[in-house]
Design an enzyme around this catalytic site. Structure first.
Site, PDB file in Angstrom:
ATOM      1  CE1 TYR A 143     -50.320 -37.535 -79.672  1.00  0.00           C
ATOM      2  CE2 TYR A 143     -50.714 -39.536 -78.408  1.00  0.00           C
ATOM      3  CZ  TYR A 143     -51.189 -38.440 -79.103  1.00  0.00           C
ATOM      4  OH  TYR A 143     -52.548 -38.229 -79.196  1.00  0.00           O
ATOM      5  CG  PHE A 161     -50.729 -31.834 -84.620  1.00  0.00           C
ATOM      6  CD1 PHE A 161     -51.069 -33.141 -84.355  1.00  0.00           C
ATOM      7  CD2 PHE A 161     -49.487 -31.559 -85.169  1.00  0.00           C
ATOM      8  CE1 PHE A 161     -50.194 -34.181 -84.635  1.00  0.00           C
ATOM      9  CE2 PHE A 161     -48.600 -32.590 -85.467  1.00  0.00           C
ATOM     10  CZ  PHE A 161     -48.954 -33.895 -85.192  1.00  0.00           C
ATOM     11  CG  ASP A 162     -53.265 -35.279 -80.300  1.00  0.00           C
ATOM     12  OD1 ASP A 162     -53.701 -34.891 -79.196  1.00  0.00           O
ATOM     13  OD2 ASP A 162     -53.487 -36.417 -80.752  1.00  0.00           O
ATOM     14  CB  ILE A 189     -49.615 -42.233 -89.488  1.00  0.00           C
ATOM     15  CG1 ILE A 189     -48.795 -41.768 -88.283  1.00  0.00           C
ATOM     16  CG2 ILE A 189     -50.945 -41.495 -89.545  1.00  0.00           C
ATOM     17  CD1 ILE A 189     -48.512 -40.277 -88.265  1.00  0.00           C
ATOM     18  CE1 TYR A 205     -53.582 -38.876 -89.628  1.00  0.00           C
ATOM     19  CE2 TYR A 205     -51.836 -37.342 -89.038  1.00  0.00           C
ATOM     20  CZ  TYR A 205     -52.766 -38.290 -88.670  1.00  0.00           C
ATOM     21  OH  TYR A 205     -52.891 -38.663 -87.349  1.00  0.00           O
ATOM     22  CG  PHE A 252     -45.396 -37.441 -83.884  1.00  0.00           C
ATOM     23  CD1 PHE A 252     -46.602 -37.256 -83.217  1.00  0.00           C
ATOM     24  CD2 PHE A 252     -45.408 -37.544 -85.264  1.00  0.00           C
ATOM     25  CE1 PHE A 252     -47.792 -37.176 -83.913  1.00  0.00           C
ATOM     26  CE2 PHE A 252     -46.591 -37.457 -85.971  1.00  0.00           C
ATOM     27  CZ  PHE A 252     -47.790 -37.280 -85.300  1.00  0.00           C
TER      28      PHE A 252
END
Length: 245
Positions: free
Chosen positions: A165, A175-176, A193, A219, A236
């Site tokens: 991902y 962010f990731d 999530i 979130y 994503f």
């Protein structure tokens, strides 16, 4: 916690100030042939001992943390005064309990303001994104577009899967990313999530989809790490590699 951080910062600052004092030498009796250079406030402090170095290091680290909280313009004069009064046993303008309450109320208000702005920005982004013909929207508000459709089985909520991902904010801030780390991740479908849980159960193995999650499927009102603020919509790219046995 912020009170502790602030104290550490000012302790470090106070220690540095003490170590940078120098004895002024008498002026030369002969005229100088060149004009002396003026001292600058940014001159590197003299770190004579390990304690001096630790003090300076704490100052750099903690000041960076305070700055990341949006307090780069904080009134350091009041910070120094409070620390000096506390360390010397003087009378402070607030009790520790009152100080914690002030800090908590301040950050709660800041979080609320930021969360509202994020909410509005996310809703605007998703409303525009929804108009694109390649984007599909589910009843929950999850938006997705198919980059590649696989032909394998679809995982159930109780399955464990392996995925790659790449996660960003709606403005493209990363962010990731397991892709950037070069290593896929494994997790139970029902352990992530809500938006991911829904999407993964729609994806056949071998698929790669781009997901657009409203904050309530991500979130919600919580911040997640230093980059994801409260009420943030998230994007994503998800590739479902396999269902693990």
């Amino acid at each position: 916690m912020l009170a502790t951080v602030a104290c550490a910062t000012l302790l470090a600052t106070n220690g540095i100030a003490q170590t940078t004092k120098k004895t002024t030498k008498p002026a030369p009796t002969k005229p100088a042939t060149t004009a002396p250079k003026a001292a600058t406030a940014s001159a590197t402090p003299t770190l004579k001992t390990n304690v001096d170095s630790v003090a300076y290091a704490i100052g750099v680290s903690v000041a960076g943390s305070i700055k990341s909280q949006g307090l780069s313009d904080i009134n350091t004069e009041h910070l120094v005064r409070a620390i000096n009064e506390t360390l010397k046993g003087g009378t402070t303008a607030m009790t520790p309990e009152q100080a914690n309450q002030v800090i908590g109320e301040y950050f709660q208000k800041q979080s609320s303001v930021k969360g509202q702005a994020n909410k509005q920005a996310g809703e605007k982004f998703l409303a525009e994104n929804k108009k694109r013909p390649q984007v599909k929207t589910t009843e929950s508000g999850l938006q997705y577009e198919v980059i590649k459709m696989g032909d394998g089985p679809k995982p159930a909520a109780t399955d464990r899967v392996k995925t790659h991902y790449h996660g960003t904010l709606t403005d493209g801030t990363v962010f990731d990313s397991s892709v950037e780390r070069g290593e896929p991740v494994e997790f139970p479908v029902n352990g992530v999530i809500q938006g991911w849980q829904e999407a993964l159960q729609l994806m056949p193995v071998g698929s790669k989809w781009k997901l657009y999650l409203p904050s309530e499927l991500a979130y919600g009102e919580r911040a997640a790490g230093p980059t994801i603020g409260p009420n943030s919509a998230l994007v994503f790219e998800v590739e479902l590699l396999e269902i693990l046995k």
